[in-house]
Every structure is written in structure tokens, then in C-alpha cells.
Design a protein around this motif. Structure first.
Motif, short mmCIF file in Angstrom:
data_model
loop_
_atom_site.label_atom_id
_atom_site.label_comp_id
_atom_site.label_asym_id
_atom_site.label_seq_id
_atom_site.Cartn_x
_atom_site.Cartn_y
_atom_site.Cartn_z
N THR A 68 0.84 -1.18 0.00
CA THR A 68 0.00 0.00 0.00
C THR A 68 0.88 1.25 0.00
N THR A 69 0.65 2.12 -0.96
CA THR A 69 1.52 3.29 -1.13
C THR A 69 1.49 4.20 0.10
N ALA A 70 0.33 4.40 0.69
CA ALA A 70 0.24 5.31 1.84
C ALA A 70 1.08 4.82 3.01
N ALA A 71 1.09 3.51 3.25
CA ALA A 71 1.87 2.96 4.36
C ALA A 71 3.37 3.12 4.11
N VAL A 72 3.80 2.85 2.89
CA VAL A 72 5.22 2.99 2.55
C VAL A 72 5.63 4.45 2.60
N ASP A 73 4.80 5.33 2.05
CA ASP A 73 5.12 6.76 2.06
C ASP A 73 5.24 7.29 3.49
N ALA A 74 4.35 6.85 4.38
CA ALA A 74 4.43 7.28 5.78
C ALA A 74 5.72 6.79 6.43
N ALA A 75 6.12 5.56 6.11
CA ALA A 75 7.38 5.03 6.65
C ALA A 75 8.58 5.80 6.10
N LEU A 76 8.51 6.19 4.83
CA LEU A 76 9.59 7.00 4.25
C LEU A 76 9.69 8.35 4.94
N ASP A 77 8.55 8.96 5.25
CA ASP A 77 8.56 10.24 5.97
C ASP A 77 9.25 10.09 7.32
N ARG A 78 8.91 9.05 8.04
CA ARG A 78 9.52 8.82 9.36
C ARG A 78 11.02 8.53 9.23
N LEU A 79 11.38 7.77 8.21
CA LEU A 79 12.79 7.44 8.00
C LEU A 79 13.60 8.68 7.65
N GLU A 80 13.05 9.52 6.78
CA GLU A 80 13.74 10.76 6.44
C GLU A 80 13.95 11.62 7.68
N ALA A 81 12.90 11.76 8.49
CA ALA A 81 13.01 12.55 9.72
C ALA A 81 14.06 11.97 10.66
N ALA A 82 14.15 10.65 10.73
CA ALA A 82 15.15 10.02 11.60
C ALA A 82 16.56 10.32 11.14
N PHE A 83 16.80 10.25 9.82
CA PHE A 83 18.13 10.57 9.29
C PHE A 83 18.47 12.04 9.55
N VAL A 84 17.52 12.93 9.35
CA VAL A 84 17.76 14.36 9.59
C VAL A 84 18.04 14.60 11.07
N GLN A 85 17.26 14.00 11.94
CA GLN A 85 17.45 14.20 13.38
C GLN A 85 18.83 13.69 13.82
N ARG A 86 19.23 12.56 13.29
CA ARG A 86 20.55 12.03 13.66
C ARG A 86 21.65 12.97 13.16
N ARG A 87 21.51 13.46 11.93
CA ARG A 87 22.52 14.37 11.38
C ARG A 87 22.55 15.66 12.19
N ARG A 88 21.37 16.15 12.55
CA ARG A 88 21.30 17.38 13.35
C ARG A 88 21.98 17.19 14.70
N THR A 89 21.67 16.08 15.37
CA THR A 89 22.27 15.81 16.68
C THR A 89 23.79 15.76 16.59
N LEU A 182 10.57 22.15 -4.53
CA LEU A 182 9.85 21.56 -3.41
C LEU A 182 10.72 20.58 -2.62
N ASP A 183 11.67 19.92 -3.29
CA ASP A 183 12.63 19.07 -2.57
C ASP A 183 13.44 19.90 -1.58
N ARG A 184 13.90 21.08 -2.02
CA ARG A 184 14.66 21.96 -1.14
C ARG A 184 13.76 22.46 0.00
N THR A 185 12.51 22.75 -0.32
CA THR A 185 11.55 23.19 0.71
C THR A 185 11.38 22.11 1.77
N VAL A 186 11.22 20.87 1.34
CA VAL A 186 11.08 19.77 2.30
C VAL A 186 12.34 19.64 3.15
N GLU A 187 13.49 19.78 2.52
CA GLU A 187 14.75 19.70 3.27
C GLU A 187 14.78 20.73 4.40
N VAL A 188 14.36 21.95 4.11
CA VAL A 188 14.34 23.01 5.12
C VAL A 188 13.31 22.70 6.21
N LEU A 189 12.11 22.32 5.80
CA LEU A 189 11.06 22.07 6.79
C LEU A 189 11.39 20.90 7.70
#
Length: 193
Positions: A68-89, A182-189
Motif C-alpha cells: 500500500t503506497t500510503a503505508a510505505v510513504d508514511a514510513a519514508l517520511d519517518r525514515l527521512e526525519a530520523a536521518f535528519v534528526q541524527r545528522r542534526r544531533t 519543493l525538494d529543497r523546501t522539504v529539506e528546510v522544513l
């Protein structure tokens, strides 16, 4: 049969299961191996690294009975946030919170030249055929202006999930140019959420 995510069902299409599983296996291995060395936030640590940009750029074939695309997309959102948070830390530990926020502010200012253009003139038109409806794109960009200027509400997930109706070239923006912006926008947000 593997069920990493809910299946779309035999009568519907979803993301190719094998592609999704291979991608998440690579992502997991990369995350567990720790952060890649970076010189500045948002820069790849070298050849062979895996980070949030890889997650953001993930694409899978649509097939019958895929995930299901919605489930995978939601997991990708969480994964992206995890990578950003780790890089930020990691970055904040080495350089400090102010340096991180300065870099993110610098990224945000790269968005402003297009946002300052008049509605209908923010991106080039497609050379021929169809593109993203200008009015729909401009509506999202006005929300982005409100976010930056007035503290309006907008999330990376909202930007990432926005779809635009197609329009004739004379009433459209070039899709690839809008997508890059929009990719750059997402990166900032994501970096400030």
C-alpha cells in the motif's frame, strides 16, 4: 510471502514489494552504521553514503498486489526525519545549535527569490505539452511565504504529499523545476521540525 507493509490487494496497485524491501534493508544498514562524516549539514559524507536525500528520492514501481503506497510513504517520511534528526544531533554536538540554525536559515533564503516573483511567473513553463497548474502551485507557495513571514502552518509532510492538477503549457509550470524547488523546501522544513 513477506508482509513488511500492508498489501494493496490483487485488484489494486501498490509499490513493488521487492524494491521496497531492498530499499528499507539498505536504509536500515546505513542507519545502524551511524552517521556519515559531514562537513556541513545537508552535505553527503562521500561516495557510497546513504542519507535523507536518498530517502526523499526513493521511487518504486507500481505493480498489482504491491505494498500500500500510503503505508510505505508514511514510513519514508519517518525514515527521512530520523536521518535528519541524527545528522542534526551529530552536527549540533560538534558545531552548536546556532551553527545548525544558521545553515538552515541559509538554505531557506535560497527559496526566497522564487517566492518573491509574482504569482504565475515563479517557474518557467513547459516547452510543450502539460505541466503543473500554475494556480495550484502558487497556492502552495503562498502558504510557504506565510510560513516564513508570519509563522503560518506548513509541514514537510504536507509539501511532500501535495499533488497538482495538470494544465496546458500556457497555464502550467515545468514539473521538474517545481519538484526541485519543493525538494529543497522539504529539506528546510524537515530540518526545523
Amino acid at each position: 510471502m513477506s508482509t513488511m507493509f500492508p498489501p494493496a490487494g490483487k485488484a489494486r496497485t501498490g509499490y513493488d514489494r521487492q524494491q521496497v524491501e531492498e530499499f528499507f534493508a539498505r536504509a536500515r544498514a546505513a542507519y545502524e552504521n551511524g552517521p556519515a562524516p559531514t562537513g556541513a549539514p545537508g552535505t553527503a559524507g562521500g561516495q557510497g553514503t546513504f542519507d535523507e536525500k536518498d530517502v526523499r528520492g526513493a521511487a518504486f514501481d507500481l505493480v498489482r498486489d504491491g505494498y500500500t503506497t500510503a503505508a510505505v510513504d508514511a514510513a519514508l517520511d519517518r525514515l527521512e526525519a530520523a536521518f535528519v534528526q541524527r545528522r542534526r544531533t551529530t552536527y549540533v554536538a560538534a558545531q552548536g545549535e546556532a551553527a545548525w540554525m544558521d545553515h538552515i536559515a541559509e538554505l531557506a533564503t535560497t527559496l526566497y527569490p522564487r517566492l518573491l516573483r509574482p504569482a504565475g511567473q515563479r517557474f518557467r513553463a513547459p516547452e510543450r505539452g502539460r505541466g503543473y497548474d500554475r494556480a495550484a502551485v502558487d497556492t502552495l507557495l503562498e502558504r510557504l511565504v506565510a510560513y516564513f513571514d508570519d509563522g503560518g502552518e506548513l509541514t514537510a509532510a504536507e509539501v511532500r504529499s501535495t499533488t497538482f492538477p495538470a494544465a496546458r503549457a500556457s497555464q502550467a509550470y515545468h514539473e521538474g523545476t517545481v519538484d526541485a524547488f519543493l525538494d529543497r523546501t522539504v529539506e528546510v522544513l524537515v530540518a526545523v521540525e
